[in-house]
Design an enzyme around this catalytic site. Structure first.
Site, PDB file in Angstrom:
ATOM      1  N   SER A   1       0.796  -1.237   0.000  1.00 34.56           N
ATOM      2  CA  SER A   1       0.000   0.000   0.000  1.00 34.56           C
ATOM      3  C   SER A   1       0.824   1.280   0.000  1.00 34.56           C
ATOM      4  O   SER A   1       0.250   2.377   0.000  1.00 34.56           O
ATOM      5  CB  SER A   1      -0.948   0.004   1.203  1.00 34.56           C
ATOM      6  OG  SER A   1      -2.022  -0.880   0.983  1.00 34.56           O
TER       7      SER A   1
ATOM      8  N   LYS B   1      -0.129   3.810  -2.521  1.00 32.78           N
ATOM      9  CA  LYS B   1      -1.158   4.834  -2.348  1.00 32.78           C
ATOM     10  C   LYS B   1      -0.581   6.233  -2.161  1.00 32.78           C
ATOM     11  O   LYS B   1      -1.314   7.224  -2.257  1.00 32.78           O
ATOM     12  CB  LYS B   1      -2.075   4.452  -1.190  1.00 32.78           C
ATOM     13  CG  LYS B   1      -2.948   3.243  -1.540  1.00 32.78           C
ATOM     14  CD  LYS B   1      -3.603   2.630  -0.338  1.00 32.78           C
ATOM     15  CE  LYS B   1      -4.417   1.395  -0.792  1.00 32.78           C
ATOM     16  NZ  LYS B   1      -4.557   0.386   0.236  1.00 32.78           N
TER      17      LYS B   1
ATOM     18  N   SER C   1      -6.159   3.030   4.513  1.00 30.78           N
ATOM     19  CA  SER C   1      -5.607   2.229   3.419  1.00 30.78           C
ATOM     20  C   SER C   1      -6.696   1.510   2.624  1.00 30.78           C
ATOM     21  O   SER C   1      -6.509   0.365   2.189  1.00 30.78           O
ATOM     22  CB  SER C   1      -4.583   1.210   3.949  1.00 30.78           C
ATOM     23  OG  SER C   1      -3.698   0.807   2.939  1.00 30.78           O
TER      24      SER C   1
ATOM     25  N   LYS D   1       2.735   6.527   5.404  1.00 29.99           N
ATOM     26  CA  LYS D   1       1.895   5.417   4.951  1.00 29.99           C
ATOM     27  C   LYS D   1       2.467   4.066   5.366  1.00 29.99           C
ATOM     28  O   LYS D   1       3.661   3.831   5.272  1.00 29.99           O
ATOM     29  CB  LYS D   1       1.755   5.464   3.418  1.00 29.99           C
ATOM     30  CG  LYS D   1       0.732   4.463   2.866  1.00 29.99           C
ATOM     31  CD  LYS D   1      -0.677   4.899   3.180  1.00 29.99           C
ATOM     32  CE  LYS D   1      -1.701   3.835   2.838  1.00 29.99           C
ATOM     33  NZ  LYS D   1      -1.699   2.696   3.786  1.00 29.99           N
TER      34      LYS D   1
END
Length: 396
Positions: A66, A69, A121, A228
């Site tokens: 992720s 992202k 997420s 993140k």
């Protein structure tokens, strides 16, 4: 480009000879000690300058889960309108993995969906955002790869906007560090990833959605302000964190690290301890011996030893060049030994260029959209509160 005059100026300490009033400030460590992490790949970058302070296996392309992202968010901010309402498709609702549990046909502002993307997420949010901004998931992925090429991310390729394992979808620690440094300079992105909890209007009920940030660094590390988390069965634990101390922001990246929280604290401590940010030149400072002034500030992280190795070169433009006609009089270049580390424009002392805003029109409009979207949510919450009061008053 033609130069009317090219002059090399050797500067001792950069202080009195070239830029009046400049001070390198105190340094902390002359020789940084070794840094070790448990990650398969890692990198540490100074956000202001983009200087990579540390890298281990940094150019190896790997699965990044992720952390994808980060690119999804900045592309959506750059290409989308934050006040737009994003409608959730069947494809988005059915997306596997982490989710903010969007329902089919549900509408949410792009800004709030970005909070769901970065704090929780949500893979459903990633898909809905991609379809809205890019016209389709495939169209959005094209924008992601276009941005990667623009930023010079040579070890990166995207196949989807959420980071679920897919052949041909990869990045590297160094590329992610560079991407993060770029993204953190966007005020909207920086605000989103530094948020610990976000209340979002719920179209299905009177209570609001509550998105709590999965990034534990925000509460574990002093000055932490992003970015993140990521995990898949093949990529394993991935993390990008950032922190700001004494005006300096660093971003750390680890890929496949079983002890990432501890490693990120070590990496950030090492960076702040060994590479403090120095203001080498400030906007508006005079250049000694010339009727010129520095057009923008220049800051760079340096060890104590490196602070003695900085040299500068002033390059003056020919009066017949386009840059000269636009108000630029030359460049003040900075070198560490023989490597150029940066350059800033120089202007006439009374130049109107010094008063121009530093943010682009697009960035200014994005901030306006951000404020409008926030105000819209606040009005919605107020209306919801009033509704609850009336319900309570007339319940009996």
């Amino acid at each position: 480009m033609y130069f009317k005059k090219l002059q090399r100026i050797t500067v001792i300490g950069l202080l009195a000879v070239l830029v009046a009033g400049t001070s390198l400030g105190p340094a902390v460590s002359a020789n940084p000690g070794p840094l070790h992490t448990n990650a398969k790949a890692s990198a540490l970058i100074d956000v202001e300058s983009g200087r990579l302070l540390y890298s281990n296996n940094g150019d190896t392309s790997m699965r990044i889960a992720s952390l994808t992202k980060i690119m999804t968010a900045i592309v959506a901010i750059d290409h989308g309108k934050l006040t737009d309402m994003v409608k959730t498709s069947k494809r988005a609702v059915g997306k596997e993995g982490s989710s903010i549990y969007l329902q089919l046909g549900e509408e949410m502002s792009l800004l709030n969906m970005l909070y769901g993307l970065m704090l929780r997420s949500g893979n459903d949010a990633a898909t809905a955002i991609a379809e809205h901004v890019g016209g389709s998931e495939e169209g959005f992925v094209h924008l992601m790869n276009e941005k990667a090429a623009f930023l010079g991310l040579k070890h990166t390729q995207f196949k989807n906007p959420h980071g679920l394992d897919e052949e041909g979808h990869y990045s590297s620690a160094n590329d992610l560090a560079k991407l993060t440094a770029y993204a953190l300079k966007n005020d909207v992105f920086a605000e989103i990833v530094s948020t610990r909890e976000k209340k979002v209007p719920n179209p299905h009920d009177k209570w609001a959605y509550s998105y709590t940030n999965k990034n534990k660094m925000l509460s574990m590390y002093e000055g932490a302000d992003g970015v993140k988390t990521g995990y898949t069965k093949k990529a394993l634990r991935c993390l990008v964190s950032s922190a700001t101390r004494q005006g300096q922001q660093l971003a750390a990246v680890t890929i496949n690290d079983r002890d990432d929280w501890l490693d990120h604290r070590k990496m950030l401590d090492w960076g702040f301890g060994n590479y403090p940010l120095h203001e080498i030149a400030a906007k508006g400072q005079l250049i000694a011996g010339y009727p010129l002034t520095v057009g923008q500030s220049f800051k760079y992280p340096l060890t104590e030893q490196e602070s003695h190795d900085i040299r500068s070169r002033l390059v003056l433009y020919d009066a017949n060049t386009l840059r000269y006609s636009l108000g630029e009089r030359g460049l003040l270049e900075w070198y560490m030994k023989n490597d150029r580390i940066g350059a800033v424009p120089v202007y006439d002392v009374a130049s109107g260029r010094l008063k121009l805003p530093t943010a682009s029109p697009k960035a200014q409009q994005t901030l306006v959209d951000f404020k409008m979207a926030v105000k819209h949510d606040e009005r919605g919450r107020l209306a919801g509160t009033i509704s609850k009061i009336f319900d309570a008053l007339f319940k009996y």
